[in-house]
Design an enzyme around this catalytic site. Structure first.
Site, mmCIF file in Angstrom:
data_model
loop_
_atom_site.group_PDB
_atom_site.id
_atom_site.type_symbol
_atom_site.label_atom_id
_atom_site.label_comp_id
_atom_site.label_asym_id
_atom_site.label_seq_id
_atom_site.Cartn_x
_atom_site.Cartn_y
_atom_site.Cartn_z
ATOM 1 N N CYS A 56 1.625 -11.134 -2.117
ATOM 2 C CA CYS A 56 2.321 -10.570 -3.298
ATOM 3 C C CYS A 56 3.786 -10.544 -3.069
ATOM 4 O O CYS A 56 4.492 -9.811 -2.124
ATOM 5 C CB CYS A 56 1.807 -9.109 -3.490
ATOM 6 S SG CYS A 56 2.757 -8.186 -4.676
ATOM 7 N N PHE A 57 4.601 -10.804 -4.172
ATOM 8 C CA PHE A 57 5.955 -11.301 -3.960
ATOM 9 C C PHE A 57 6.790 -10.150 -3.951
ATOM 10 O O PHE A 57 7.874 -9.960 -3.695
ATOM 11 C CB PHE A 57 6.779 -12.372 -4.775
ATOM 12 C CG PHE A 57 6.210 -12.563 -6.355
ATOM 13 C CD1 PHE A 57 5.725 -11.332 -6.992
ATOM 14 C CD2 PHE A 57 6.342 -13.635 -7.126
ATOM 15 C CE1 PHE A 57 5.382 -11.305 -8.451
ATOM 16 C CE2 PHE A 57 5.997 -13.495 -8.376
ATOM 17 C CZ PHE A 57 5.466 -12.396 -9.019
#
Length: 234
Positions: A56-57
């Protein structure tokens, strides 16, 4: 992070990817919400760019904007086929993109090796297309260098860290390492994703753990890179 869009663990064929569009369908704030620097440039002469994907960025971006010598970070999509994808499209697994963070840094203040230390120590590179409960090709581990020296550092760091993982009883690294020029464009994610954990300090983050230190003695450090996460009441 949003779950339930479809957990795709196989890359689509180019001909099966979503069509996309010619231009970005949304605007992003031109100024980094934490660092106050340009999100899309220009940056100071001599700046270098490294692209990393490690789940997840949201959490990835926070890890890197905290690093000394980093000028700017941005969340986006890279490594797939669909031009100018949206988040919803990327979550289907039918664009081929990984959630990616662009790291712009001053090479006189930091180095690829130190940035890669933060990369290896803050996710599990041995779980293909997965980080914890985040499952799908968008969550794959990847390094996309923009210079020959970055590429050499990435490949060397993978060998070093694989040995450390092996000695600690962990599995094989699945991290994709390819020059950014071969991977294709970096597409900015929607504005609400940019600096997400600064805007939402108690938001979802699946990073900050460390299985094995990345050769800390080689960099004059005596402990793994740690990310300070906010306390969340029980």
């Amino acid at each position: 992070m949003v779950f339930g869009f479809g957990k795709k663990t196989q890359m689509p064929a180019r001909e099966d990817a979503l069509r996309g569009r010619d231009t970005r369908p949304y605007a992003v704030n031109p100024t980094h919400v934490v660092l106050g620097t340009p999100l899309e440039g220009p940056w100071p002469d001599g700046s270098e760019v490294l692209y990393v994907a490690m789940g997840c960025f949201w959490g990835v971006e926070r890890i890197f904007w905290k690093q000394d010598g980093v000028i700017s970070t941005a969340a986006g999509y890279m490594g797939g086929y669909t031009p100018n994808p949206t988040y919803e499209e990327t979550c289907t697994g039918r664009t081929g993109h990984a959630e990616t963070v662009r790291v712009v840094y001053d090479p006189t203040r930091t180095s690829p090796e130190l940035l890669l230390k933060a990369f290896w120590e803050n996710h599990d590179p041995t779980t293909p297309n997965r980080q914890g409960n985040d499952v799908g090709t968008q969550y794959r581990s990847a390094i996309y260098p923009t210079t020959d020296s970055q590429l050499a550092a990435a490949e060397d760091s993978r060998s070093r860290y694989q040995q450390a993982l092996k000695e600690a009883g962990f599995g094989e690294i699945s991290t994709e390492i390819r020059p950014a020029a071969e991977v294709g464009p970096f597409y900015y994610a929607e504005d609400y994703h940019q600096g997400y954990l600064a805007k939402n300090p108690r938001g979802y983050c699946n990073h900050g753990f460390c299985q094995v230190a990345y050769n800390p003695a080689a960099h004059g450090q005596d402990a793994p890179t740690k990310v300070e996460l906010p306390d969340i009441p029980a």
